[in-house]
Design a protein around this motif. Structure first.
Motif, PDB file in Angstrom:
ATOM      1  N   LEU A  51       0.832  -1.217   0.000  1.00  0.00           N
ATOM      2  CA  LEU A  51       0.000   0.000   0.000  1.00  0.00           C
ATOM      3  C   LEU A  51       0.862   1.261   0.000  1.00  0.00           C
ATOM      4  O   LEU A  51       0.546   2.235  -0.688  1.00  0.00           O
ATOM      5  N   ILE A  52       1.960   1.236   0.757  1.00  0.00           N
ATOM      6  CA  ILE A  52       2.878   2.385   0.782  1.00  0.00           C
ATOM      7  C   ILE A  52       3.493   2.607  -0.596  1.00  0.00           C
ATOM      8  O   ILE A  52       3.538   3.731  -1.103  1.00  0.00           O
ATOM      9  N   VAL A  57       3.945   5.507  -5.739  1.00  0.00           N
ATOM     10  CA  VAL A  57       3.945   5.503  -7.204  1.00  0.00           C
ATOM     11  C   VAL A  57       2.884   6.453  -7.738  1.00  0.00           C
ATOM     12  O   VAL A  57       3.150   7.259  -8.646  1.00  0.00           O
ATOM     13  N   GLU A  58       1.694   6.400  -7.175  1.00  0.00           N
ATOM     14  CA  GLU A  58       0.619   7.291  -7.630  1.00  0.00           C
ATOM     15  C   GLU A  58       1.007   8.757  -7.449  1.00  0.00           C
ATOM     16  O   GLU A  58       0.799   9.579  -8.340  1.00  0.00           O
ATOM     17  N   ASP A 110       5.889  -7.236  -6.230  1.00  0.00           N
ATOM     18  CA  ASP A 110       6.707  -7.227  -7.447  1.00  0.00           C
ATOM     19  C   ASP A 110       6.134  -6.252  -8.470  1.00  0.00           C
ATOM     20  O   ASP A 110       6.876  -5.505  -9.116  1.00  0.00           O
ATOM     21  N   ASN A 111       4.807  -6.234  -8.601  1.00  0.00           N
ATOM     22  CA  ASN A 111       4.167  -5.319  -9.553  1.00  0.00           C
ATOM     23  C   ASN A 111       4.321  -3.866  -9.136  1.00  0.00           C
ATOM     24  O   ASN A 111       4.587  -3.000  -9.979  1.00  0.00           O
ATOM     25  N   SER A 112       4.183  -3.591  -7.838  1.00  0.00           N
ATOM     26  CA  SER A 112       4.332  -2.195  -7.400  1.00  0.00           C
ATOM     27  C   SER A 112       5.765  -1.723  -7.588  1.00  0.00           C
ATOM     28  O   SER A 112       6.013  -0.578  -7.966  1.00  0.00           O
ATOM     29  N   LEU A 143      10.678  13.711  -4.406  1.00  0.00           N
ATOM     30  CA  LEU A 143      10.403  12.387  -4.961  1.00  0.00           C
ATOM     31  C   LEU A 143      11.569  11.438  -4.704  1.00  0.00           C
ATOM     32  O   LEU A 143      11.359  10.249  -4.428  1.00  0.00           O
ATOM     33  N   SER A 144      12.789  11.949  -4.775  1.00  0.00           N
ATOM     34  CA  SER A 144      13.941  11.082  -4.495  1.00  0.00           C
ATOM     35  C   SER A 144      13.932  10.643  -3.033  1.00  0.00           C
ATOM     36  O   SER A 144      14.273   9.496  -2.729  1.00  0.00           O
ATOM     37  N   GLN A 145      13.508  11.512  -2.126  1.00  0.00           N
ATOM     38  CA  GLN A 145      13.414  11.114  -0.723  1.00  0.00           C
ATOM     39  C   GLN A 145      12.307  10.078  -0.520  1.00  0.00           C
ATOM     40  O   GLN A 145      12.448   9.178   0.298  1.00  0.00           O
TER      41      GLN A 145
END
Length: 170
Positions: A51-52, A57-58, A110-112, A143-145
Motif C-alpha cells: 500500500l505504501i 507511485v501514484e 513485485d508489480n508495485s 520524490l527522491s526522498q
C-alpha cells in the motif's frame, strides 16, 4: 550524485530481497497468523508495504506530470528504519484482515516495484529532487526522498516481520 542515487536503488532492492528470504519458509497459514492481539500478521505487514509503495507511485506519477517544481528541504528519513519510535499507519495504509497467500503478496509487491521503476525510468535525479509530494509523517518530501523512504520503511518492517516470525511456531 548518480552514485548516491544508485545506492538508494540498491538498498531498496537489497531490503526487498531480505524480506523475501525471511518469509520464504513460512506457510500461508503462518503468514496470516496474528501472534499478538492488536498486532499485524506478516501478511498484513507485506500488504502495508504494498500500500505504501502503491501510494508513492501514484504520487510520484502525479508530481512528474505536473510542470510545477516545488523543492523541499531534506528530511531525516533514514529514521524511518528506527523501530524504537512507534508510528500509527494512516487509515488508508492499514492492511485488511483478508487471508492472502505469499504468492499473491509477492505478485502485488513485485508489480508495485516494477511500476515504481518504470515510473522513474529516464527521469533525472535533479527532477526527482525538485518535485515533491506530501508524506503523512515527514511532511513534504522530494520524490527522491520518497523513493529512499520506501527502502528505509521496508527495513523497519523487516525487523517487525522477524519479530513476528520468532513468535510463530515453525
Amino acid at each position: 550524485m548518480l552514485r548516491w542515487w544508485c545506492n538508494i536503488l540498491k538498498n531498496n532492492i537489497k531490503v526487498r530481497e531480505q524480506i523475501w528470504q525471511c518469509v520464504s519458509e513460512i506457510s500461508d497459514s503462518q503468514l496470516n497468523k496474528v501472534v499478538e492481539e492488536g498486532q499485524w500478521s506478516i501478511a498484513q505487514v507485506l500488504e502495508h508495504l504494498y500500500l505504501i509503495e502503491k501510494l508513492a507511485v501514484e504520487g510520484i506519477q502525479e508530481a512528474l506530470a505536473s510542470s510545477e517544481a516545488n523543492p523541499v528541504k531534506l528530511r531525516r528519513i533514514h529514521l524511518a528504519a528506527d523501530r524504537s519510535h512507534k508510528v500509527q499507519a494512516p487509515e488508508m495504509l492499514r492492511p485488511s484482515a483478508e487471508y492472502q497467500t505469499l504468492k499473491q503478496l509477492k505478485n502485488k509487491l513485485d508489480n508495485s516495484r516494477e511500476t515504481l521503476l518504470k515510473c522513474i525510468e529516464g527521469v533525472s535525479v535533479e527532477t526527482l529532487d525538485e518535485k515533491s509530494m506530501p508524506h503523512p509523517v515527514y511532511g513534504a518530501l522530494s520524490l527522491s526522498q520518497w523513493i529512499s523512504f520506501i527502502g528505509y520503511h521496508e527495513q523497519r518492517h523487516l525487523g517487525q516481520i522477524e519479530d513476528i516470525k520468532e513468535l510463530l511456531v515453525l
